[in-house]
Design a protein around this motif. Structure first.
Motif, PDB file in Angstrom:
ATOM      1  N   GLY A 118      19.242   3.449  -8.526  1.00  0.00           N
ATOM      2  CA  GLY A 118      18.496   2.598  -7.596  1.00  0.00           C
ATOM      3  C   GLY A 118      17.124   3.165  -7.279  1.00  0.00           C
ATOM      4  O   GLY A 118      16.136   2.419  -7.209  1.00  0.00           O
ATOM      5  N   ALA A 119      17.038   4.478  -7.097  1.00  0.00           N
ATOM      6  CA  ALA A 119      15.748   5.113  -6.805  1.00  0.00           C
ATOM      7  C   ALA A 119      14.781   4.942  -7.974  1.00  0.00           C
ATOM      8  O   ALA A 119      13.593   4.650  -7.784  1.00  0.00           O
ATOM      9  CB  ALA A 119      15.944   6.592  -6.488  1.00  0.00           C
ATOM     10  N   VAL A 120      15.288   5.099  -9.195  1.00  0.00           N
ATOM     11  CA  VAL A 120      14.444   4.926 -10.382  1.00  0.00           C
ATOM     12  C   VAL A 120      14.034   3.461 -10.521  1.00  0.00           C
ATOM     13  O   VAL A 120      12.860   3.155 -10.740  1.00  0.00           O
ATOM     14  CB  VAL A 120      15.170   5.427 -11.649  1.00  0.00           C
ATOM     15  N   ASN A 121      14.986   2.557 -10.381  1.00  0.00           N
ATOM     16  CA  ASN A 121      14.683   1.132 -10.532  1.00  0.00           C
ATOM     17  C   ASN A 121      13.703   0.642  -9.474  1.00  0.00           C
ATOM     18  O   ASN A 121      12.832  -0.189  -9.758  1.00  0.00           O
ATOM     19  CB  ASN A 121      15.967   0.316 -10.503  1.00  0.00           C
ATOM     20  N   GLU A 122      13.837   1.140  -8.256  1.00  0.00           N
ATOM     21  CA  GLU A 122      12.920   0.752  -7.180  1.00  0.00           C
ATOM     22  C   GLU A 122      11.493   1.186  -7.502  1.00  0.00           C
ATOM     23  O   GLU A 122      10.540   0.419  -7.349  1.00  0.00           O
ATOM     24  CB  GLU A 122      13.372   1.363  -5.858  1.00  0.00           C
ATOM     25  N   ALA A 123      11.340   2.422  -7.965  1.00  0.00           N
ATOM     26  CA  ALA A 123      10.000   2.908  -8.316  1.00  0.00           C
ATOM     27  C   ALA A 123       9.441   2.155  -9.519  1.00  0.00           C
ATOM     28  O   ALA A 123       8.251   1.840  -9.574  1.00  0.00           O
ATOM     29  CB  ALA A 123      10.038   4.407  -8.601  1.00  0.00           C
ATOM     30  N   ALA A 124      10.296   1.841 -10.497  1.00  0.00           N
ATOM     31  CA  ALA A 124       9.854   1.141 -11.711  1.00  0.00           C
ATOM     32  C   ALA A 124       9.394  -0.283 -11.419  1.00  0.00           C
ATOM     33  O   ALA A 124       8.617  -0.849 -12.194  1.00  0.00           O
ATOM     34  CB  ALA A 124      10.979   1.125 -12.746  1.00  0.00           C
ATOM     35  N   ALA A 125       9.852  -0.863 -10.310  1.00  0.00           N
ATOM     36  CA  ALA A 125       9.497  -2.247  -9.968  1.00  0.00           C
ATOM     37  C   ALA A 125       8.048  -2.386  -9.497  1.00  0.00           C
ATOM     38  O   ALA A 125       7.506  -3.489  -9.485  1.00  0.00           O
ATOM     39  CB  ALA A 125      10.446  -2.775  -8.900  1.00  0.00           C
ATOM     40  N   GLU A 126       7.413  -1.282  -9.142  1.00  0.00           N
ATOM     41  CA  GLU A 126       6.020  -1.309  -8.683  1.00  0.00           C
ATOM     42  C   GLU A 126       5.077  -1.385  -9.888  1.00  0.00           C
ATOM     43  O   GLU A 126       5.462  -1.026 -11.002  1.00  0.00           O
ATOM     44  CB  GLU A 126       5.719  -0.048  -7.863  1.00  0.00           C
ATOM     45  N   PRO A 127       3.832  -1.792  -9.671  1.00  0.00           N
ATOM     46  CA  PRO A 127       2.867  -1.807 -10.780  1.00  0.00           C
ATOM     47  C   PRO A 127       2.585  -0.379 -11.271  1.00  0.00           C
ATOM     48  O   PRO A 127       2.409   0.529 -10.465  1.00  0.00           O
ATOM     49  CB  PRO A 127       1.603  -2.408 -10.163  1.00  0.00           C
ATOM     50  N   PRO A 128       2.524  -0.166 -12.602  1.00  0.00           N
ATOM     51  CA  PRO A 128       2.287   1.167 -13.148  1.00  0.00           C
ATOM     52  C   PRO A 128       0.794   1.495 -13.242  1.00  0.00           C
ATOM     53  O   PRO A 128      -0.062   0.656 -12.942  1.00  0.00           O
ATOM     54  CB  PRO A 128       2.891   1.068 -14.546  1.00  0.00           C
ATOM     55  N   LEU A 129       0.502   2.704 -13.701  1.00  0.00           N
ATOM     56  CA  LEU A 129      -0.875   3.072 -14.014  1.00  0.00           C
ATOM     57  C   LEU A 129      -1.390   2.126 -15.095  1.00  0.00           C
ATOM     58  O   LEU A 129      -0.625   1.667 -15.943  1.00  0.00           O
ATOM     59  CB  LEU A 129      -0.927   4.504 -14.547  1.00  0.00           C
ATOM     60  N   VAL A 130      -2.672   1.852 -15.082  1.00  0.00           N
ATOM     61  CA  VAL A 130      -3.276   0.945 -16.060  1.00  0.00           C
ATOM     62  C   VAL A 130      -3.991   1.783 -17.106  1.00  0.00           C
ATOM     63  O   VAL A 130      -4.953   2.504 -16.801  1.00  0.00           O
ATOM     64  CB  VAL A 130      -4.253  -0.033 -15.376  1.00  0.00           C
ATOM     65  N   ALA A 131      -3.510   1.702 -18.336  1.00  0.00           N
ATOM     66  CA  ALA A 131      -4.107   2.447 -19.439  1.00  0.00           C
ATOM     67  C   ALA A 131      -5.309   1.695 -19.997  1.00  0.00           C
ATOM     68  O   ALA A 131      -5.358   0.464 -19.964  1.00  0.00           O
ATOM     69  CB  ALA A 131      -3.072   2.655 -20.538  1.00  0.00           C
ATOM     70  N   ARG A 132      -6.261   2.473 -20.510  1.00  0.00           N
ATOM     71  CA  ARG A 132      -7.456   1.916 -21.140  1.00  0.00           C
ATOM     72  C   ARG A 132      -7.810   2.747 -22.359  1.00  0.00           C
ATOM     73  O   ARG A 132      -7.402   3.899 -22.469  1.00  0.00           O
ATOM     74  CB  ARG A 132      -8.635   1.952 -20.169  1.00  0.00           C
ATOM     75  N   ILE A 133      -8.604   2.171 -23.246  1.00  0.00           N
ATOM     76  CA  ILE A 133      -9.118   2.903 -24.401  1.00  0.00           C
ATOM     77  C   ILE A 133     -10.541   3.339 -24.087  1.00  0.00           C
ATOM     78  O   ILE A 133     -11.392   2.515 -23.750  1.00  0.00           O
ATOM     79  CB  ILE A 133      -9.100   2.038 -25.672  1.00  0.00           C
ATOM     80  N   ALA A 134     -10.778   4.638 -24.182  1.00  0.00           N
ATOM     81  CA  ALA A 134     -12.114   5.194 -23.941  1.00  0.00           C
ATOM     82  C   ALA A 134     -12.999   4.940 -25.164  1.00  0.00           C
ATOM     83  O   ALA A 134     -12.498   4.650 -26.250  1.00  0.00           O
ATOM     84  CB  ALA A 134     -12.003   6.691 -23.669  1.00  0.00           C
ATOM     85  N   PRO A 135     -14.319   5.045 -25.011  1.00  0.00           N
ATOM     86  CA  PRO A 135     -15.225   4.836 -26.144  1.00  0.00           C
ATOM     87  C   PRO A 135     -14.937   5.739 -27.345  1.00  0.00           C
ATOM     88  O   PRO A 135     -15.204   5.358 -28.480  1.00  0.00           O
ATOM     89  CB  PRO A 135     -16.612   5.130 -25.555  1.00  0.00           C
ATOM     90  N   ASP A 136     -14.375   6.911 -27.103  1.00  0.00           N
ATOM     91  CA  ASP A 136     -14.059   7.814 -28.224  1.00  0.00           C
ATOM     92  C   ASP A 136     -12.704   7.509 -28.855  1.00  0.00           C
ATOM     93  O   ASP A 136     -12.230   8.224 -29.728  1.00  0.00           O
ATOM     94  CB  ASP A 136     -14.128   9.279 -27.785  1.00  0.00           C
ATOM     95  N   GLY A 137     -12.056   6.428 -28.403  1.00  0.00           N
ATOM     96  CA  GLY A 137     -10.792   6.006 -28.988  1.00  0.00           C
ATOM     97  C   GLY A 137      -9.552   6.637 -28.375  1.00  0.00           C
ATOM     98  O   GLY A 137      -8.442   6.363 -28.823  1.00  0.00           O
ATOM     99  N   THR A 138      -9.717   7.440 -27.348  1.00  0.00           N
ATOM    100  CA  THR A 138      -8.563   8.063 -26.700  1.00  0.00           C
ATOM    101  C   THR A 138      -8.121   7.234 -25.499  1.00  0.00           C
ATOM    102  O   THR A 138      -8.864   6.387 -24.999  1.00  0.00           O
ATOM    103  CB  THR A 138      -8.887   9.493 -26.237  1.00  0.00           C
ATOM    104  N   ARG A 139      -6.911   7.517 -25.032  1.00  0.00           N
ATOM    105  CA  ARG A 139      -6.391   6.809 -23.858  1.00  0.00           C
ATOM    106  C   ARG A 139      -6.948   7.444 -22.593  1.00  0.00           C
ATOM    107  O   ARG A 139      -7.050   8.649 -22.466  1.00  0.00           O
ATOM    108  CB  ARG A 139      -4.863   6.898 -23.826  1.00  0.00           C
ATOM    109  N   THR A 140      -7.300   6.588 -21.669  1.00  0.00           N
ATOM    110  CA  THR A 140      -7.733   7.012 -20.347  1.00  0.00           C
ATOM    111  C   THR A 140      -7.081   6.067 -19.352  1.00  0.00           C
ATOM    112  O   THR A 140      -6.263   5.221 -19.739  1.00  0.00           O
ATOM    113  CB  THR A 140      -9.281   7.024 -20.238  1.00  0.00           C
ATOM    114  N   TRP A 141      -7.411   6.192 -18.094  1.00  0.00           N
ATOM    115  CA  TRP A 141      -6.755   5.400 -17.050  1.00  0.00           C
ATOM    116  C   TRP A 141      -7.775   4.674 -16.204  1.00  0.00           C
ATOM    117  O   TRP A 141      -8.870   5.188 -15.961  1.00  0.00           O
ATOM    118  CB  TRP A 141      -5.903   6.316 -16.171  1.00  0.00           C
ATOM    119  N   ALA A 142      -7.401   3.498 -15.733  1.00  0.00           N
ATOM    120  CA  ALA A 142      -8.276   2.731 -14.846  1.00  0.00           C
ATOM    121  C   ALA A 142      -8.507   3.532 -13.568  1.00  0.00           C
ATOM    122  O   ALA A 142      -7.593   4.199 -13.067  1.00  0.00           O
ATOM    123  CB  ALA A 142      -7.637   1.381 -14.516  1.00  0.00           C
TER     124      ALA A 142
END
Length: 189
Positions: A92-116
């Motif tokens: 329940g604790a895991v499912n409750e936390a998972a129900a929230e919006p996650p971090l938003v991933a983005r692609i950086a200009p150099d092609g690597t992953r970064t975060w909003a």
């Protein structure tokens, strides 16, 4: 990580959600607590596999929820590693936390992953919980293990190709256990 003797070694638990477990835990593991203030959770996130470009703000409430999620994940992971039934309160604790919006991933200009920008502790916890859902329901669920050393309780997922990983880190517990077994064989001769 650092051994009791002060020697640094690399510990890769194999999943983002399991990276949080060495920061403390329930019961006797509370003595290892390192998440004392929001800045500690931010520092942990920057050392985790999320590291690049994560601008994170964490409140006191989110820090408390992070410790609660970590403790639930710790108990779920230990139960899975030992073949025990997963407990509804921990799920329940895991499912409750998972129900929230996650971090938003983005692609950086150099092609690597970064975060909003403007990420919150709640988004971090959701991302961790979703990773746990993927782990516990995915192809590596049966490969969740506890270190085989007699005095180590680190938990990890074995992502090795043969699926025979026994220790948290070969250069730490693996070497110590092999030396211990060698001494025992020599003594028996």
């Amino acid at each position: 990580m650092t051994s009791r003797e002060g020697t640094p070694y690399r510990f890769d638990p194999g999943a983002l959600c399991l990276e949080l477990l060495p920061t403390g835990g329930p019961g006797a593991f509370a003595r290892f607590e390192v998440l004392h203030e929001p800045a500690d959770l931010v520092a942990w996130a920057h050392r985790s596999r999320l590291q690049r470009g994560l601008e994170l703000a964490v409140s006191e409430r989110e820090l408390a929820r992070a410790r609660e999620l970590r403790d639930a994940l710790f108990l779920l992971t230990a139960d899975r590693a030992h073949g025990r039934r997963l407990q509804p309160p921990h799920l329940g604790a895991v499912n409750e936390a998972a129900a929230e919006p996650p971090l938003v991933a983005r692609i950086a200009p150099d092609g690597t992953r970064t975060w909003a920008p403007g990420a919150t502790g709640t988004q971090l916890l959701s991302t961790l919980a979703r990773d746990a859902v993927d782990l516990f329901t995915g192809p590596y669920a049966a490969r969740v293990r506890e270190c085989g050393a007699h005095d180590c309780r680190l938990l990890f997922v074995d992502t090795s190709r043969p699926g025979r990983r026994r220790w948290c880190a070969m250069e730490h517990c693996g070497n110590r256990e092999k030396a211990r077994a060698h001494r025992a064989r020599r003594t028996a001769d």
